[in-house]
Design an enzyme around this catalytic site. Sequence first.
Site, PDB file in Angstrom:
ATOM      1  N   ARG A  12     -16.713  81.896 -38.296  1.00 55.81           N
ATOM      2  CA  ARG A  12     -15.537  82.760 -38.360  1.00 55.81           C
ATOM      3  C   ARG A  12     -14.934  82.591 -39.756  1.00 55.81           C
ATOM      4  O   ARG A  12     -15.227  81.631 -40.463  1.00 55.81           O
ATOM      5  CB  ARG A  12     -14.510  82.334 -37.310  1.00 55.81           C
ATOM      6  CG  ARG A  12     -14.927  82.667 -35.899  1.00 55.81           C
ATOM      7  CD  ARG A  12     -13.974  82.034 -34.903  1.00 55.81           C
ATOM      8  NE  ARG A  12     -12.596  82.464 -35.122  1.00 55.81           N
ATOM      9  CZ  ARG A  12     -11.529  81.820 -34.630  1.00 55.81           C
ATOM     10  NH1 ARG A  12     -11.686  80.734 -33.910  1.00 55.81           N
ATOM     11  NH2 ARG A  12     -10.318  82.280 -34.862  1.00 55.81           N
ATOM     12  N   SER A  14     -11.697  82.211 -40.484  1.00 55.29           N
ATOM     13  CA  SER A  14     -10.449  81.456 -40.583  1.00 55.29           C
ATOM     14  C   SER A  14     -10.685  80.166 -41.362  1.00 55.29           C
ATOM     15  O   SER A  14     -11.805  79.640 -41.405  1.00 55.29           O
ATOM     16  CB  SER A  14      -9.896  81.139 -39.195  1.00 55.29           C
ATOM     17  OG  SER A  14     -10.652  80.117 -38.600  1.00 55.29           O
ATOM     18  N   ASP A  85     -13.570  76.059 -27.435  1.00 58.51           N
ATOM     19  CA  ASP A  85     -13.661  77.520 -27.416  1.00 58.51           C
ATOM     20  C   ASP A  85     -14.969  78.021 -26.807  1.00 58.51           C
ATOM     21  O   ASP A  85     -15.165  79.221 -26.670  1.00 58.51           O
ATOM     22  CB  ASP A  85     -13.522  78.078 -28.841  1.00 58.51           C
ATOM     23  CG  ASP A  85     -12.123  77.845 -29.398  1.00 58.51           C
ATOM     24  OD1 ASP A  85     -11.175  77.828 -28.596  1.00 58.51           O
ATOM     25  OD2 ASP A  85     -11.994  77.676 -30.624  1.00 58.51           O
ATOM     26  N   SER A 133      -1.191  78.822 -24.929  1.00 60.76           N
ATOM     27  CA  SER A 133      -2.041  78.122 -23.972  1.00 60.76           C
ATOM     28  C   SER A 133      -1.304  77.960 -22.639  1.00 60.76           C
ATOM     29  O   SER A 133      -0.221  77.385 -22.584  1.00 60.76           O
ATOM     30  CB  SER A 133      -2.406  76.752 -24.550  1.00 60.76           C
ATOM     31  OG  SER A 133      -2.618  75.820 -23.532  1.00 60.76           O
ATOM     32  N   LEU A 134      -1.913  78.469 -21.543  1.00 61.47           N
ATOM     33  CA  LEU A 134      -1.303  78.318 -20.220  1.00 61.47           C
ATOM     34  C   LEU A 134      -1.226  76.848 -19.839  1.00 61.47           C
ATOM     35  O   LEU A 134      -0.313  76.414 -19.150  1.00 61.47           O
ATOM     36  CB  LEU A 134      -2.114  79.077 -19.169  1.00 61.47           C
ATOM     37  CG  LEU A 134      -2.267  80.584 -19.386  1.00 61.47           C
ATOM     38  CD1 LEU A 134      -3.067  81.191 -18.251  1.00 61.47           C
ATOM     39  CD2 LEU A 134      -0.907  81.251 -19.500  1.00 61.47           C
ATOM     40  N   ARG A 153       0.757  83.841 -31.434  1.00 61.97           N
ATOM     41  CA  ARG A 153      -0.653  84.114 -31.673  1.00 61.97           C
ATOM     42  C   ARG A 153      -0.979  83.942 -33.138  1.00 61.97           C
ATOM     43  O   ARG A 153      -0.124  83.730 -33.974  1.00 61.97           O
ATOM     44  CB  ARG A 153      -1.012  85.546 -31.231  1.00 61.97           C
ATOM     45  CG  ARG A 153      -1.253  85.748 -29.732  1.00 61.97           C
ATOM     46  CD  ARG A 153      -2.559  85.128 -29.228  1.00 61.97           C
ATOM     47  NE  ARG A 153      -3.660  85.142 -30.177  1.00 61.97           N
ATOM     48  CZ  ARG A 153      -4.521  86.118 -30.317  1.00 61.97           C
ATOM     49  NH1 ARG A 153      -4.444  87.193 -29.565  1.00 61.97           N
ATOM     50  NH2 ARG A 153      -5.492  86.028 -31.197  1.00 61.97           N
ATOM     51  N   GLY A 154      -2.253  84.080 -33.432  1.00 56.57           N
ATOM     52  CA  GLY A 154      -2.712  84.001 -34.819  1.00 56.57           C
ATOM     53  C   GLY A 154      -3.389  82.663 -35.078  1.00 56.57           C
ATOM     54  O   GLY A 154      -3.290  81.745 -34.265  1.00 56.57           O
ATOM     55  N   ASN A 155      -4.099  82.570 -36.196  1.00 60.50           N
ATOM     56  CA  ASN A 155      -4.763  81.309 -36.516  1.00 60.50           C
ATOM     57  C   ASN A 155      -3.732  80.271 -36.966  1.00 60.50           C
ATOM     58  O   ASN A 155      -2.544  80.553 -37.025  1.00 60.50           O
ATOM     59  CB  ASN A 155      -5.879  81.525 -37.547  1.00 60.50           C
ATOM     60  CG  ASN A 155      -5.348  82.053 -38.874  1.00 60.50           C
ATOM     61  OD1 ASN A 155      -4.248  81.680 -39.302  1.00 60.50           O
ATOM     62  ND2 ASN A 155      -6.107  82.916 -39.517  1.00 60.50           N
ATOM     63  N   THR A 158      -1.268  81.243 -39.725  1.00 60.20           N
ATOM     64  CA  THR A 158      -0.286  82.232 -39.281  1.00 60.20           C
ATOM     65  C   THR A 158       0.807  81.572 -38.443  1.00 60.20           C
ATOM     66  O   THR A 158       1.993  81.857 -38.578  1.00 60.20           O
ATOM     67  CB  THR A 158      -0.986  83.312 -38.412  1.00 60.20           C
ATOM     68  OG1 THR A 158      -2.194  83.685 -39.054  1.00 60.20           O
ATOM     69  CG2 THR A 158      -0.096  84.503 -38.194  1.00 60.20           C
ATOM     70  N   ARG A 159       0.386  80.681 -37.548  1.00 62.81           N
ATOM     71  CA  ARG A 159       1.363  80.037 -36.658  1.00 62.81           C
ATOM     72  C   ARG A 159       2.344  79.176 -37.433  1.00 62.81           C
ATOM     73  O   ARG A 159       3.547  79.191 -37.179  1.00 62.81           O
ATOM     74  CB  ARG A 159       0.648  79.170 -35.629  1.00 62.81           C
ATOM     75  CG  ARG A 159      -0.087  80.012 -34.640  1.00 62.81           C
ATOM     76  CD  ARG A 159      -0.738  79.171 -33.580  1.00 62.81           C
ATOM     77  NE  ARG A 159      -1.612  80.039 -32.801  1.00 62.81           N
ATOM     78  CZ  ARG A 159      -1.913  79.863 -31.537  1.00 62.81           C
ATOM     79  NH1 ARG A 159      -1.431  78.827 -30.896  1.00 62.81           N
ATOM     80  NH2 ARG A 159      -2.693  80.699 -30.912  1.00 62.81           N
ATOM     81  N   CYS A 247      -9.970  80.276 -19.357  1.00 60.22           N
ATOM     82  CA  CYS A 247      -8.654  79.972 -19.922  1.00 60.22           C
ATOM     83  C   CYS A 247      -7.574  80.755 -19.200  1.00 60.22           C
ATOM     84  O   CYS A 247      -6.454  80.860 -19.669  1.00 60.22           O
ATOM     85  CB  CYS A 247      -8.620  80.175 -21.435  1.00 60.22           C
ATOM     86  SG  CYS A 247      -8.737  81.885 -21.920  1.00 60.22           S
TER      87      CYS A 247
HETATM   88  C1  DPM Z   1      -8.436  77.261 -26.384  1.00 57.16           C
HETATM   89  C2  DPM Z   1      -7.054  77.091 -26.194  1.00 57.16           C
HETATM   90  C3  DPM Z   1      -6.460  77.174 -27.479  1.00 57.16           C
HETATM   91  C4  DPM Z   1      -7.524  77.377 -28.412  1.00 57.16           C
HETATM   92  C5  DPM Z   1      -6.376  76.891 -24.866  1.00 57.16           C
HETATM   93  C6  DPM Z   1      -5.821  75.470 -24.670  1.00 57.16           C
HETATM   94  C7  DPM Z   1      -5.015  77.065 -27.792  1.00 57.16           C
HETATM   95  C8  DPM Z   1      -4.291  78.387 -27.790  1.00 57.16           C
HETATM   96  C9  DPM Z   1      -2.826  78.245 -28.135  1.00 57.16           C
HETATM   97  C10 DPM Z   1      -9.502  77.253 -25.343  1.00 57.16           C
HETATM   98  N1  DPM Z   1      -8.691  77.473 -27.708  1.00 57.16           N
HETATM   99  O1  DPM Z   1      -5.906  74.581 -25.508  1.00 57.16           O
HETATM  100  O2  DPM Z   1      -5.223  75.235 -23.587  1.00 57.16           O
HETATM  101  O3  DPM Z   1      -2.316  77.139 -28.392  1.00 57.16           O
HETATM  102  O4  DPM Z   1      -2.124  79.255 -28.179  1.00 57.16           O
HETATM  103  C11 DPM Z   1      -8.107  76.323 -30.649  1.00 57.16           C
HETATM  104  C12 DPM Z   1      -7.526  75.329 -31.493  1.00 57.16           C
HETATM  105  C13 DPM Z   1      -8.565  74.459 -31.876  1.00 57.16           C
HETATM  106  C14 DPM Z   1      -9.721  74.935 -31.287  1.00 57.16           C
HETATM  107  C15 DPM Z   1      -6.119  75.262 -31.914  1.00 57.16           C
HETATM  108  C16 DPM Z   1      -5.199  74.444 -31.019  1.00 57.16           C
HETATM  109  C17 DPM Z   1      -8.528  73.244 -32.805  1.00 57.16           C
HETATM  110  C18 DPM Z   1      -8.695  71.935 -32.109  1.00 57.16           C
HETATM  111  C19 DPM Z   1     -10.071  71.576 -31.596  1.00 57.16           C
HETATM  112  C20 DPM Z   1      -7.448  77.496 -29.924  1.00 57.16           C
HETATM  113  N2  DPM Z   1      -9.418  76.079 -30.581  1.00 57.16           N
HETATM  114  O5  DPM Z   1      -5.475  74.206 -29.836  1.00 57.16           O
HETATM  115  O6  DPM Z   1      -4.141  74.029 -31.521  1.00 57.16           O
HETATM  116  O7  DPM Z   1     -11.074  71.674 -32.330  1.00 57.16           O
HETATM  117  O8  DPM Z   1     -10.162  71.144 -30.445  1.00 57.16           O
END
Ligand code: DPM
Length: 360
Positions: A12, A14, A85, A133-134, A153-155, A158-159, A247
Amino acid sequence: MRGDNCIRVGSRKSELALIQTRYVVSCLKERYPEKKFEIITMSTTGDKILDKPLTKIGEKSLFTKELETALADELVDFVVHSLKDLPTTLPYGMCIGAVLSREDPRDAVVMHEKHSNKTLSTLPEGSVIGTSSLRRKAQLNRKYPHLKVIDIRGNLNTRLAKLDKGDTFDAIVLAAAGIKRMDWEKRISEMLDANELMYAVGQGALAVECREDDLEVLSLLEPLHHGATALRALSERAFLRTLEGGCSAPVAVVSSYTDGTPRATLSLTGAVWSLDGSQTLKRGAVCHVRYHEEDDDGEPPSKCPYRMPKLFCSMAPASLSYMDLEEAEKLGEDLAMSMIKGGALTIMAEAKKKNETTPS
Ligand code: DPM
């Protein structure tokens, strides 16, 4: 097919995705100085749709699909993902060739600078926390009823910009692993205890996805596979797969791998919540691994019903013991089954229904 000895790596666009991809490529270059690697970047559905919460886009593999199509079409040879992910079942023909040593799997709080000395518990009543994240929402709602949790939202870039520049958010909750990889550790104002805010399945670990029949890439990746991380990740993924969580419902885990003689202990705690966090079910279990260290060479045992490599929640066994892999997978499955008997699916179904019907 691959020409000129060059391995093509999909990523990706990002910043975090590129940092992670470059890291894996650097580990491989160190081991195989004669090999060439080329990184090819692409945008995914999850990157393109920025105006909806992730859980409402209604498609699985949001951040992985385009990359997986490129893998299937042999335009790239492997793709680096955050393990969390990656769905527990990958598309036909794909597998996880390596799970790298896990970073700290905990969640962390990044505060707006006006609250620099505060923690989640000392933030003023009605302060706004951003996360989509729920899993985080449900646990935050339960533990910190004085806070208001809303979508962001956003990477990561962005957040952080939304937190710093706007006046909407008082703090955001993110995975510590991502923050560290971005070199923003200084922004962490509070690490959340894993038992207080349980983490997502696979959080903190990097995974490399490749074609199941690409033996050259599989063997290149094998030395990157980290045994303890892989067994923990497998138990977590088997737990999630059995619950069919994806998710769209709040599901979280805590796991550990403790060395010992003659055996190591793998432990897994899992939990599910209703959306507001008011209903919850949490259970734990342990198993032992490293059964036959002397005579286990990572091959399928001779009495095994399959002699071909089997995948474990889409993970290639690499050189890990089949007995250990089966133990780890069973740990997650049995824990999920015991929670299903205890009513987990009812709590999850309600959470899913509520999430689909509440406006964002
Ligand atoms: C998934 C979730 C989120 C990511 C759901 C969860 C967070 C979404 C959000 C499955 N993927 O964690 O309950 O916070 O709005 C994601 C991140 C990373 C991988 C960022 C994060 C980095 C950390 C890693 C997004 N995917 O969670 O802060 O490598 O584990």
